[in-house]
Motif scaffolding. Structure first.
Motif, mmCIF file in Angstrom:
data_model
loop_
_atom_site.group_PDB
_atom_site.id
_atom_site.type_symbol
_atom_site.label_atom_id
_atom_site.label_comp_id
_atom_site.label_asym_id
_atom_site.label_seq_id
_atom_site.Cartn_x
_atom_site.Cartn_y
_atom_site.Cartn_z
ATOM 1 N N UNK A 1 0.839 -1.200 0.000
ATOM 2 C CA UNK A 1 0.000 0.000 0.000
ATOM 3 C C UNK A 1 0.870 1.244 0.000
ATOM 4 N N UNK A 2 0.328 2.303 -0.589
ATOM 5 C CA UNK A 2 0.963 3.607 -0.503
ATOM 6 C C UNK A 2 -0.152 4.641 -0.372
ATOM 7 N N UNK A 3 -0.644 4.766 0.839
ATOM 8 C CA UNK A 3 -1.794 5.633 1.133
ATOM 9 C C UNK A 3 -1.289 7.028 1.483
ATOM 10 N N UNK A 4 -0.932 7.785 0.456
ATOM 11 C CA UNK A 4 -0.266 9.066 0.665
ATOM 12 C C UNK A 4 -1.174 10.284 0.523
ATOM 13 N N UNK A 5 -2.447 10.070 0.251
ATOM 14 C CA UNK A 5 -3.344 11.205 0.022
ATOM 15 C C UNK A 5 -4.174 11.582 1.240
ATOM 16 N N UNK A 6 -3.813 11.081 2.398
ATOM 17 C CA UNK A 6 -4.533 11.466 3.600
ATOM 18 C C UNK A 6 -5.516 10.418 4.076
ATOM 19 N N UNK A 7 -6.433 10.825 4.951
ATOM 20 C CA UNK A 7 -7.332 9.878 5.615
ATOM 21 C C UNK A 7 -8.183 9.027 4.668
ATOM 22 N N UNK A 8 -8.681 9.613 3.580
ATOM 23 C CA UNK A 8 -9.523 8.804 2.701
ATOM 24 C C UNK A 8 -8.694 7.766 1.951
ATOM 25 N N UNK A 9 -7.464 8.085 1.660
ATOM 26 C CA UNK A 9 -6.568 7.139 1.013
ATOM 27 C C UNK A 9 -6.269 5.969 1.959
ATOM 28 N N UNK A 10 -6.055 6.276 3.214
ATOM 29 C CA UNK A 10 -5.811 5.254 4.236
ATOM 30 C C UNK A 10 -7.036 4.353 4.392
ATOM 31 N N UNK B 1 2.448 1.309 7.911
ATOM 32 C CA UNK B 1 3.826 0.817 7.825
ATOM 33 C C UNK B 1 4.257 0.695 6.353
ATOM 34 N N UNK B 2 3.400 0.150 5.509
ATOM 35 C CA UNK B 2 3.739 0.016 4.089
ATOM 36 C C UNK B 2 3.942 1.381 3.444
ATOM 37 N N UNK B 3 3.133 2.350 3.833
ATOM 38 C CA UNK B 3 3.270 3.699 3.290
ATOM 39 C C UNK B 3 4.600 4.319 3.702
ATOM 40 N N UNK B 4 4.985 4.148 4.955
ATOM 41 C CA UNK B 4 6.279 4.653 5.431
ATOM 42 C C UNK B 4 7.422 3.959 4.685
ATOM 43 N N UNK B 5 7.306 2.656 4.468
ATOM 44 C CA UNK B 5 8.340 1.931 3.723
ATOM 45 C C UNK B 5 8.462 2.483 2.307
ATOM 46 N N UNK B 6 7.325 2.781 1.694
ATOM 47 C CA UNK B 6 7.345 3.368 0.358
ATOM 48 C C UNK B 6 8.030 4.725 0.353
ATOM 49 N N UNK B 7 7.701 5.541 1.328
ATOM 50 C CA UNK B 7 8.346 6.857 1.427
ATOM 51 C C UNK B 7 9.856 6.719 1.591
ATOM 52 N N UNK B 8 10.275 5.778 2.438
ATOM 53 C CA UNK B 8 11.706 5.555 2.665
ATOM 54 C C UNK B 8 12.404 5.038 1.411
ATOM 55 N N UNK C 1 -13.147 -1.532 12.832
ATOM 56 C CA UNK C 1 -12.135 -1.933 13.813
ATOM 57 C C UNK C 1 -10.735 -1.415 13.470
ATOM 58 N N UNK C 2 -10.568 -0.909 12.239
ATOM 59 C CA UNK C 2 -9.259 -0.444 11.768
ATOM 60 C C UNK C 2 -8.215 -1.562 11.814
ATOM 61 N N UNK C 3 -8.674 -2.759 11.520
ATOM 62 C CA UNK C 3 -7.843 -3.955 11.568
ATOM 63 C C UNK C 3 -6.544 -3.810 10.766
ATOM 64 N N UNK C 4 -6.600 -3.124 9.640
ATOM 65 C CA UNK C 4 -5.439 -3.029 8.757
ATOM 66 C C UNK C 4 -4.773 -1.654 8.756
ATOM 67 N N UNK C 5 -5.188 -0.779 9.643
ATOM 68 C CA UNK C 5 -4.656 0.587 9.659
ATOM 69 C C UNK C 5 -3.139 0.612 9.831
ATOM 70 N N UNK C 6 -2.621 -0.142 10.773
ATOM 71 C CA UNK C 6 -1.181 -0.140 11.029
ATOM 72 C C UNK C 6 -0.420 -0.770 9.863
ATOM 73 N N UNK C 7 -0.958 -1.827 9.286
ATOM 74 C CA UNK C 7 -0.312 -2.466 8.138
ATOM 75 C C UNK C 7 -0.175 -1.479 6.983
ATOM 76 N N UNK C 8 -1.229 -0.732 6.711
ATOM 77 C CA UNK C 8 -1.210 0.250 5.635
ATOM 78 C C UNK C 8 -0.239 1.378 5.965
ATOM 79 N N UNK D 1 1.921 6.908 -7.569
ATOM 80 C CA UNK D 1 1.379 5.576 -7.841
ATOM 81 C C UNK D 1 0.920 5.540 -9.288
ATOM 82 N N UNK D 2 1.126 4.422 -9.940
ATOM 83 C CA UNK D 2 1.851 3.267 -9.406
ATOM 84 C C UNK D 2 3.353 3.477 -9.474
ATOM 85 N N UNK D 3 4.072 2.810 -8.612
ATOM 86 C CA UNK D 3 5.528 2.734 -8.678
ATOM 87 C C UNK D 3 5.898 1.260 -8.610
#
Length: 140
Positions: A12-21, A92-99, A83-90, A105-107
């Motif tokens: 995931x690369x949810x870089x557009x803010x809350x709706x992207x997340x 973390x993946x977004x931070x990894x993409x930034x790093x 429940x935001x079950x996948x919030x942290x997963x998304x 997108x796509x990259x």
């Protein structure tokens, strides 16, 4: 991929803010019911329908309606989303993409080569050329 010569990983690369997340989380909730790519495709088709992005249209109602279209169990889907079950997963993946230097997108990363945006006429052709070249390097 089918032959085992190439491996694909989607992050995931949810870089557009809350709706992207929220949209990225929804795709994972759909995946719980074996509908990842179907939901992913429907989500992107719905998002580009008005030729605008990050305009507030990716609401919980919109995402739930997409799930209904795919006959996904709404109670399970909504429970997952709330429940935001996948919030942290998304996240973390977004931070990894930034790093890794992802800015659009796509990259795609094919070994050490980064392809960003892919606005060309034949993106698959461009990707295939690079993959074929990389496979030749390792004798596959």
């Amino acid at each position: 991929i089918d032959t085992g010569r190439v491996k694909m990983a989607y992050l995931d690369f949810a870089f557009l803010g809350p709706e992207s997340l929220l949209a990225a989380e929804a795709v994972h909730c759909a995946s719980d019911q074996k509908k990842f790519w179907e939901y992913f495709d429907l989500l992107y088709a719905g998002e580009i329908a008005d030729n605008k992005e990050n305009n507030g249209n990716l609401t919980s109602d919109f995402l739930t309606n997409l799930a209904r279209q795919l006959k996904i169990d709404g109670n399970v889907f909504n429970s997952c989303l709330v429940s935001e079950k996948y919030k942290e997963k998304v996240r973390v993946a977004t931070v990894q993409g930034q790093q890794a230097g992802v800015r659009a997108t796509p990259t795609f990363f094919i070994n050490d080569q980064k392809l960003e945006g892919l606005d060309s006429y034949d993106p698959y052709g461009k990707i295939k050329l690079i993959i074929d070249s990389e496979l030749k390097k390792v004798g596959r």
